[in-house]
Design a protein around this motif. Structure first.
Motif, short mmCIF file in Angstrom:
data_model
loop_
_atom_site.label_atom_id
_atom_site.label_comp_id
_atom_site.label_asym_id
_atom_site.label_seq_id
_atom_site.Cartn_x
_atom_site.Cartn_y
_atom_site.Cartn_z
N SER A 248 -59.64 31.11 34.32
CA SER A 248 -60.13 31.77 35.52
C SER A 248 -59.31 33.00 35.83
O SER A 248 -59.85 34.03 36.25
CB SER A 248 -60.10 30.78 36.70
N ALA A 249 -58.00 32.89 35.62
CA ALA A 249 -57.12 34.04 35.87
C ALA A 249 -57.46 35.18 34.93
O ALA A 249 -57.47 36.35 35.32
CB ALA A 249 -55.66 33.63 35.72
N ASP A 250 -57.75 34.88 33.66
CA ASP A 250 -58.12 35.90 32.70
C ASP A 250 -59.42 36.58 33.10
O ASP A 250 -59.55 37.80 33.01
CB ASP A 250 -58.27 35.29 31.31
N LEU A 251 -60.40 35.78 33.53
CA LEU A 251 -61.67 36.35 33.97
C LEU A 251 -61.44 37.25 35.19
O LEU A 251 -61.97 38.36 35.26
CB LEU A 251 -62.67 35.25 34.31
N LYS A 252 -60.68 36.76 36.12
CA LYS A 252 -60.38 37.53 37.33
C LYS A 252 -59.72 38.86 36.97
O LYS A 252 -60.10 39.92 37.47
CB LYS A 252 -59.47 36.72 38.25
N ASP B 266 -59.85 40.47 34.08
CA ASP B 266 -60.77 41.34 33.34
C ASP B 266 -61.79 42.01 34.27
O ASP B 266 -62.09 43.20 34.12
CB ASP B 266 -61.49 40.55 32.26
N ILE B 267 -62.34 41.22 35.21
CA ILE B 267 -63.34 41.80 36.11
C ILE B 267 -62.69 42.78 37.07
O ILE B 267 -63.25 43.85 37.37
CB ILE B 267 -64.11 40.70 36.86
N GLU B 268 -61.49 42.45 37.57
CA GLU B 268 -60.82 43.37 38.48
C GLU B 268 -60.49 44.69 37.79
O GLU B 268 -60.49 45.75 38.42
CB GLU B 268 -59.57 42.71 39.05
N LYS B 269 -60.22 44.63 36.50
CA LYS B 269 -60.00 45.86 35.74
C LYS B 269 -61.28 46.69 35.71
O LYS B 269 -61.25 47.91 35.88
CB LYS B 269 -59.56 45.52 34.32
N VAL B 270 -62.43 46.03 35.51
CA VAL B 270 -63.72 46.73 35.53
C VAL B 270 -63.96 47.36 36.90
O VAL B 270 -64.47 48.48 37.00
CB VAL B 270 -64.87 45.77 35.16
N LEU B 271 -63.60 46.64 37.94
CA LEU B 271 -63.85 47.13 39.31
C LEU B 271 -63.01 48.35 39.67
O LEU B 271 -63.28 49.00 40.68
CB LEU B 271 -63.60 46.00 40.31
N ARG B 272 -62.00 48.66 38.85
CA ARG B 272 -61.20 49.86 39.09
C ARG B 272 -61.81 51.10 38.43
O ARG B 272 -61.26 52.19 38.51
CB ARG B 272 -59.77 49.65 38.58
N ASP B 273 -62.96 50.92 37.79
CA ASP B 273 -63.64 52.04 37.14
C ASP B 273 -63.98 53.12 38.17
O ASP B 273 -64.40 52.82 39.29
CB ASP B 273 -64.93 51.54 36.47
N ALA C 146 -67.10 39.92 29.88
CA ALA C 146 -65.87 39.24 30.29
C ALA C 146 -66.12 37.75 30.53
O ALA C 146 -65.28 36.91 30.16
CB ALA C 146 -65.32 39.89 31.55
N ILE C 147 -67.27 37.42 31.12
CA ILE C 147 -67.60 36.00 31.33
C ILE C 147 -67.70 35.30 29.99
O ILE C 147 -67.17 34.21 29.78
CB ILE C 147 -68.93 35.86 32.11
N ASP C 148 -68.41 35.94 29.06
CA ASP C 148 -68.65 35.32 27.76
C ASP C 148 -67.35 35.15 26.97
O ASP C 148 -67.15 34.13 26.29
CB ASP C 148 -69.63 36.18 26.96
N GLN C 149 -66.45 36.10 27.08
CA GLN C 149 -65.21 36.03 26.31
C GLN C 149 -64.21 35.04 26.91
O GLN C 149 -63.45 34.39 26.17
CB GLN C 149 -64.58 37.41 26.22
N ASN C 150 -64.21 34.94 28.23
CA ASN C 150 -63.24 34.05 28.88
C ASN C 150 -63.72 32.60 29.02
O ASN C 150 -62.94 31.68 28.99
CB ASN C 150 -62.85 34.61 30.25
N LYS C 151 -65.03 32.44 29.23
CA LYS C 151 -65.65 31.10 29.37
C LYS C 151 -64.83 30.19 30.29
O LYS C 151 -64.31 29.17 29.84
CB LYS C 151 -65.86 30.45 28.01
N PRO C 152 -64.66 30.60 31.56
CA PRO C 152 -63.82 29.80 32.47
C PRO C 152 -64.41 28.43 32.78
O PRO C 152 -65.61 28.27 32.77
CB PRO C 152 -63.77 30.67 33.72
#
Length: 478
Positions: free
Chosen positions: A21-25, A27-34, A472-478
């Motif tokens: 879950s931390a990895d997904l979080k 990765d998505i937060e990195k996308v949100l900094r776009d 990111a969801i697919d790669q992390n599979k939380p």
């Protein structure tokens, strides 16, 4: 196993889940900094779907409770409401009824009726059903009829949503919505370039006198054919230029779809040498008399045309056809209220489905069925609640099959074409300053996720953001 070992194993498993879950979080937060999201409003929720509803788990949320403009993600709500209210076996049923010498076309709101874009896939035309009906009348020995009427009482007579863009009413995606529809409630105009400098020729599909065309389009030059229809009527302006010896086809919406359908029916009968001695008109009393438990004896159903709901759902979701979603919205309103379907009754019924799915009432406001109105607002959490509900509904298969498949068909045919091809089933959405994507992801190990990504006011396209988050969801599979 000893209790303390169970505790150790449980702690390890919990640690693995938390790490994922931390990895997904991250990765998505990195996308949100776009930079594309600078100043944008973004709502995201992701849920891992378990074997039962109790096993579902929210694995990521970002402003998920904030209602945002959903654009065509609104169709997810409308189509789910249609399946829950009408059922997966529902069929639209359009009738041809005889009363004395008169013929009455009784509409059921079917948006597929005479839709050339759909029917040409099976080599049918706009008027094929009408032609078959004319043949049936002749077989019955009828060479003339009196009035040709239409009953569109299944829906109200508000054909155009008051909060759709007023300057785009002639555009196909803003087609009016009637209890009887024909050819997407548009006239297709086929323009032909002739000798350079001369007036371009044109023909109409279907050929009809229902519209009047003022033509100042010239032959020669570039393809610059321009069509418009004056609001509230059926006067069409054709101008611009059409290349010499070339054909250009375009469309324009019509006003009052039921009367358009009735007019074309009368013209089709006349073309089949069935004389129409009366007028084309409207009678909104017939439906109740022929569809009740005890049909009135003075009325005889001559023919019927049926369309399964699955066909309508696929055009609404896979291909994002606004008319189809709006016909479903009003048809749900009719079924839920017992009165002529309206945007008010249809969205009220859809709201009830959202609440049953677990969406919080303050997290959505529904104004139409397709998402064209900017008065719609839905949160990512509400949409994920709906998707979770649909995942376990009796109509799940029909619903999921109506969604576009990444890299395969519909509005996602050119997206998710790599490793994710065939595993993203979702609805895209776009209107000016709104970019959305909500649906399902199936991982390679068979795990299902429901997700909603709503972006308002992005800088440029939101599509790369959607795709990065789903990846990111697919790669992390939380």
């Amino acid at each position: 196993m000893k209790p303390y070992l169970l505790g150790v194993v449980g702690a390890i498993l919990l640690g693995l889940v938390s790490a994922a879950s931390a990895d997904l979080k991250s990765d998505i937060e990195k996308v949100l900094r776009d930079k594309a999201l600078t100043g944008a409003k973004v709502g995201i929720q992701v849920a891992r779907l378990g074997a039962t509803a109790d096993e579902d788990r929210i694995v990521f949320s970002h402003n998920a409770a904030t209602p945002l403009t959903p654009a065509s993600n609104m169709k997810l709500v409308t189509t789910a409401a249609a399946l829950e209210t009408l059922g997966p076996d529902f069929r639209f049923r359009t009738l041809l009824v005889r009363r004395g010498e008169d013929l009455i076309l009784v509409g059921d709101g079917d948006p597929t009726f005479g839709d050339l874009e759909l029917l040409k896939r099976v080599n049918w035309g706009v008027t094929t059903v009408f032609e078959k009906w004319a043949g049936e009348l002749k077989r019955l020995g009828r060479n003339s009829v009196g009035n040709v009427l239409v009953d569109d009482s299944v829906f109200d007579e508000v054909f155009l949503h008051p909060r759709w863009p007023a300057d785009q009413q002639a555009s196909r995606y803003v087609a009016q919505v009637g209890g009887m529809n024909l050819n997407f409630n548009c006239v297709d105009v086929v323009v032909r370039g002739r000798t350079a400098g001369s007036a371009a020729g044109f023909s109409l599909v279907p050929p009809t006198r229902y519209v009047k065309v003022s033509n100042s389009c010239t032959s020669g030059g570039q393809n610059a054919v321009w069509l418009n229809r004056a609001a509230g009527g059926n006067s069409i302006t054709l101008r611009g230029s059409c290349p010499v010896n070339q054909t250009v086809q375009t469309s324009v919406t019509i006003h009052d779809p039921p009367m358009f359908a009735a007019t074309v029916l009368a013209e089709t009968l006349a073309g089949a040498e069935i004389k129409v001695t009366g007028k084309v008109g409207r009678d909104r009393t017939v439906r109740a008399l022929v569809t009740g438990r005890k049909p009135a004896e003075a009325y005889a159903v001559i023919a019927a045309h049926e369309t399964p709901i699955a066909q309508v759902l696929a055009r609404a979701n896979k291909e994002s056809r606004n008319l189809y979603a709006e016909a479903l919205c009003k048809r749900v309103g009719y079924a839920a209220s017992g009165e002529s379907g309206s945007w008010a009754s249809g969205t009220a019924a859809a709201a009830a489905v959202l609440r049953r799915a677990g969406a919080e009432p303050e997290q959505f406001k529904l104004d139409d069925g397709c998402g064209l109105s900017r008065e719609n607002a839905v949160s990512a959490s509400a949409l994920v609640s709906l998707l979770r509900h649909a995942h376990r509904a009796a109509w799940r298969e029909v619903y999921v099959n109506s969604l576009a498949i990444g890299g395969v068909d519909g509005t996602l045919d050119d997206r998710f074409t790599g490793d994710l091809k065939g595993r993203v089933l979702a609805k895209s959405g776009y209107i000016n300053a709104v970019s959305t994507l909500s649906g399902y992801l199936k991982t390679k190990d068979g795990t299902w996720y429901a997700f909603s990504i709503l972006i308002n006011n992005p800088r440029g396209s939101g599509k790369p953001i959607h795709e990065a988050i789903v990846k990111a969801i697919d790669q992390n599979k939380p």
